[in-house]
Write a protein that holds these residues in place. Sequence first.
Motif, PDB file in Angstrom:
ATOM      1  N   SER A 290       0.814  -1.215   0.000  1.00  0.00           N
ATOM      2  CA  SER A 290       0.000   0.000   0.000  1.00  0.00           C
ATOM      3  C   SER A 290       0.854   1.274   0.000  1.00  0.00           C
ATOM      4  CB  SER A 290      -0.920   0.020   1.231  1.00  0.00           C
ATOM      5  OG  SER A 290      -0.158   0.014   2.431  1.00  0.00           O
ATOM      6  N   GLU A 291       2.161   1.122  -0.095  1.00  0.00           N
ATOM      7  CA  GLU A 291       3.085   2.251  -0.037  1.00  0.00           C
ATOM      8  C   GLU A 291       2.861   3.194  -1.231  1.00  0.00           C
ATOM      9  OE1 GLU A 291       7.634   2.269   1.459  1.00  0.00           O
ATOM     10  OE2 GLU A 291       7.282   1.230  -0.438  1.00  0.00           O
ATOM     11  N   GLN A 292       2.880   4.492  -0.963  1.00  0.00           N
ATOM     12  CA  GLN A 292       2.629   5.476  -2.017  1.00  0.00           C
ATOM     13  C   GLN A 292       3.771   5.513  -3.023  1.00  0.00           C
ATOM     14  OE1 GLN A 292       1.731   9.374  -0.535  1.00  0.00           O
ATOM     15  NE2 GLN A 292       1.476  10.285  -2.551  1.00  0.00           N
ATOM     16  N   ARG A 293       3.409   5.639  -4.295  1.00  0.00           N
ATOM     17  CA  ARG A 293       4.395   5.711  -5.373  1.00  0.00           C
ATOM     18  C   ARG A 293       4.533   7.151  -5.848  1.00  0.00           C
ATOM     19  NH1 ARG A 293       8.570   5.040  -7.574  1.00  0.00           N
ATOM     20  NH2 ARG A 293       8.967   4.027  -9.571  1.00  0.00           N
ATOM     21  N   PHE A 294       5.760   7.661  -5.870  1.00  0.00           N
ATOM     22  CA  PHE A 294       6.039   9.016  -6.341  1.00  0.00           C
ATOM     23  C   PHE A 294       6.745   8.919  -7.691  1.00  0.00           C
ATOM     24  CE2 PHE A 294       5.972   9.109  -1.705  1.00  0.00           C
ATOM     25  CZ  PHE A 294       5.114  10.167  -1.445  1.00  0.00           C
ATOM     26  N   ARG A 295       5.977   8.883  -8.761  1.00  0.00           N
ATOM     27  CA  ARG A 295       6.555   8.623 -10.077  1.00  0.00           C
ATOM     28  C   ARG A 295       7.436   9.759 -10.586  1.00  0.00           C
ATOM     29  NH1 ARG A 295       4.687   4.047 -12.043  1.00  0.00           N
ATOM     30  NH2 ARG A 295       2.769   3.164 -11.169  1.00  0.00           N
ATOM     31  N   SER A 296       7.224  10.954 -10.076  1.00  0.00           N
ATOM     32  CA  SER A 296       8.044  12.075 -10.539  1.00  0.00           C
ATOM     33  C   SER A 296       9.442  12.052  -9.925  1.00  0.00           C
ATOM     34  CB  SER A 296       7.360  13.407 -10.206  1.00  0.00           C
ATOM     35  OG  SER A 296       7.171  13.528  -8.808  1.00  0.00           O
ATOM     36  N   TYR A 297       9.629  11.213  -8.905  1.00  0.00           N
ATOM     37  CA  TYR A 297      10.937  11.111  -8.260  1.00  0.00           C
ATOM     38  C   TYR A 297      11.695   9.936  -8.876  1.00  0.00           C
ATOM     39  CZ  TYR A 297       9.675  14.512  -4.667  1.00  0.00           C
ATOM     40  OH  TYR A 297       9.327  15.666  -4.011  1.00  0.00           O
ATOM     41  N   THR A 298      12.440  10.222  -9.911  1.00  0.00           N
ATOM     42  CA  THR A 298      13.212   9.189 -10.597  1.00  0.00           C
ATOM     43  C   THR A 298      14.616   9.121 -10.007  1.00  0.00           C
ATOM     44  OG1 THR A 298      13.864  10.810 -12.258  1.00  0.00           O
ATOM     45  CG2 THR A 298      11.920   9.452 -12.743  1.00  0.00           C
ATOM     46  N   PRO A 299      15.329   8.007 -10.207  1.00  0.00           N
ATOM     47  CA  PRO A 299      16.694   7.902  -9.677  1.00  0.00           C
ATOM     48  C   PRO A 299      17.580   9.046 -10.169  1.00  0.00           C
ATOM     49  CG  PRO A 299      15.928   5.753 -10.390  1.00  0.00           C
ATOM     50  CD  PRO A 299      14.888   6.741 -10.830  1.00  0.00           C
ATOM     51  N   LEU A 300      18.397   9.552  -9.276  1.00  0.00           N
ATOM     52  CA  LEU A 300      19.265  10.681  -9.597  1.00  0.00           C
ATOM     53  C   LEU A 300      20.506  10.220 -10.347  1.00  0.00           C
ATOM     54  CD1 LEU A 300      19.116  12.440  -6.121  1.00  0.00           C
ATOM     55  CD2 LEU A 300      18.024  13.270  -8.217  1.00  0.00           C
ATOM     56  N   SER A 301      20.935  11.048 -11.288  1.00  0.00           N
ATOM     57  CA  SER A 301      22.189  10.776 -11.983  1.00  0.00           C
ATOM     58  C   SER A 301      23.331  11.369 -11.172  1.00  0.00           C
ATOM     59  CB  SER A 301      22.162  11.391 -13.379  1.00  0.00           C
ATOM     60  OG  SER A 301      22.110  12.815 -13.287  1.00  0.00           O
ATOM     61  N   ALA A 302      24.562  11.009 -11.538  1.00  0.00           N
ATOM     62  CA  ALA A 302      25.734  11.545 -10.849  1.00  0.00           C
ATOM     63  C   ALA A 302      25.807  13.064 -10.996  1.00  0.00           C
ATOM     64  CB  ALA A 302      27.001  10.893 -11.396  1.00  0.00           C
ATOM     65  N   GLU A 303      25.415  13.578 -12.184  1.00  0.00           N
ATOM     66  CA  GLU A 303      25.429  15.022 -12.417  1.00  0.00           C
ATOM     67  C   GLU A 303      24.436  15.731 -11.511  1.00  0.00           C
ATOM     68  OE1 GLU A 303      27.237  17.086 -14.378  1.00  0.00           O
ATOM     69  OE2 GLU A 303      28.558  15.382 -14.727  1.00  0.00           O
TER      70      GLU A 303
END
Length: 495
Positions: A290-303
């Motif tokens: 039931s955990e909320q999904r934050f689709r706008s938070y994608t994995p961060l790049s090194a930059e």
Amino acid sequence: MRVSGLSSGMEIDTLVKQMMTAKRAPLDKLNQNKQILEWRRDSYRTMNSALVDFRQNKLDKYKKASEMNIYSAEVSGNKDAISVKATTSANQVPMTVKVDALATQTTLETASLGAGTTASTKLGSLNSGSGPFTFTVLRGSETSPVKQTFEFSKDDTIQDVLKKLNGDSSAGISATFDEAGKKFIIKSKEYGNETVRFEGDLLTDAFGTDPKTATTKGQAASVFINGTEYNPSSNQLTVNGVQITLLKETGPTDLATITTKPDGKKAIETIKSFISDYNSLIATLNSKVSEQRFRSYTPLSAEQKKDMTEDDIKNWEARAKSGLLRNDEILVEGLSSMRTLLSSSSVKFGDKSINLASIGITTGAYTENGKLYLSDETKLMKAIEDNPEQVMELFIGSTDGTRKGIFDNMYDNLNVTLSRMSEKAGTAKYSTDLTISLNEQSTMGKELTDLNSRISTLAKKLTQIENNYYTQFTAMEKAINKLNSQSASLASFTG
């Protein structure tokens, strides 16, 4: 060799970087997909660990008959003669016990080996004989016994003999030295075996003992229970579902009486522990699906990380990892299977039946997603007192093994969930270790292998494109530099 752009006055590194930004977008997307896949596998591994712990360390214990024993046995009368323990098959039949003889071990005891003898005394200094000395344990018939022989030298001490005899478990004996009486004593480990015999010149020559006269044969016990004689080979036997340990012989009148009755203390303790552990497990699983999904938070790049603080990165990634197993099919179906099992389990007897609700165990509100409550402990105790066998069968199955109870069925159901998770994520079905390697032949393992291959191929391609850009700029710089040189030469002629 890369050029700096001195001839053209252009920021070539900046230009190449800008030109490569769009080119790198597919690679960034692949790396993000890889990171999400790895995070999802880690989430599966955490859930797998919780399921394995509940199955292997909790249910595996609860489904043992001893954990749901609903009977207790008591001794009245001669309480020194016996001790008792009720098993799950106790039938509550009262028993009167008369102990005529305890079971004994076959025992050999030497005469005194003489004043001054200690465990450090060498065999060669005892009585006669120079060795080597042999000692043999025989079991079975006189004509074809099973033998075990030991050999000692004259320089071996009594302590050496003790270590050798006691160190070989296959001999089935225990040896001791009585320092006060200066006697060497050997006993068979089993009780009531009349076929055990000892022989050898260790006994006759070193210890000066005739094994035939120094040995007392082991005897079976003799006990009368409700008038019937039993002759167990040990001092323990089980009658009417009660384990009876013989401690002391009784006289003709000082008998012991055994009374068995339902006793729900142990069973209720087990049921409470199960409810607590089950609720903890489903809370963990429910929070994940039931955990909320934050689709706008994608994995961060090194930059991207270069311009962020550690706290910002931590908070961002916490949201990026959130909800990766939201409504996951494997976990949702696993939860549903457990809830269905609990609600549908019942035991019929005659025109009656019992289930969890009827013995005081209920579920909470719908929003609590199947949480269990022992809402009426008095009701559970009453059910145990009135229908002990049925309550026990509900949880651990029938005594004849033809029907499984809640604990065994849930144990089996969880194996299905763990198998599905293992096939998909490569998790270990029998380990709670969060650092154990994942199986790369699983569905997600193969996906990750494919992603790594695509990332490697695309990275090489982008490196080539970047090198081509620099090659082109280098050629431009050389051309401009040449043009500038020619212009300077012409200017010198006309000047």
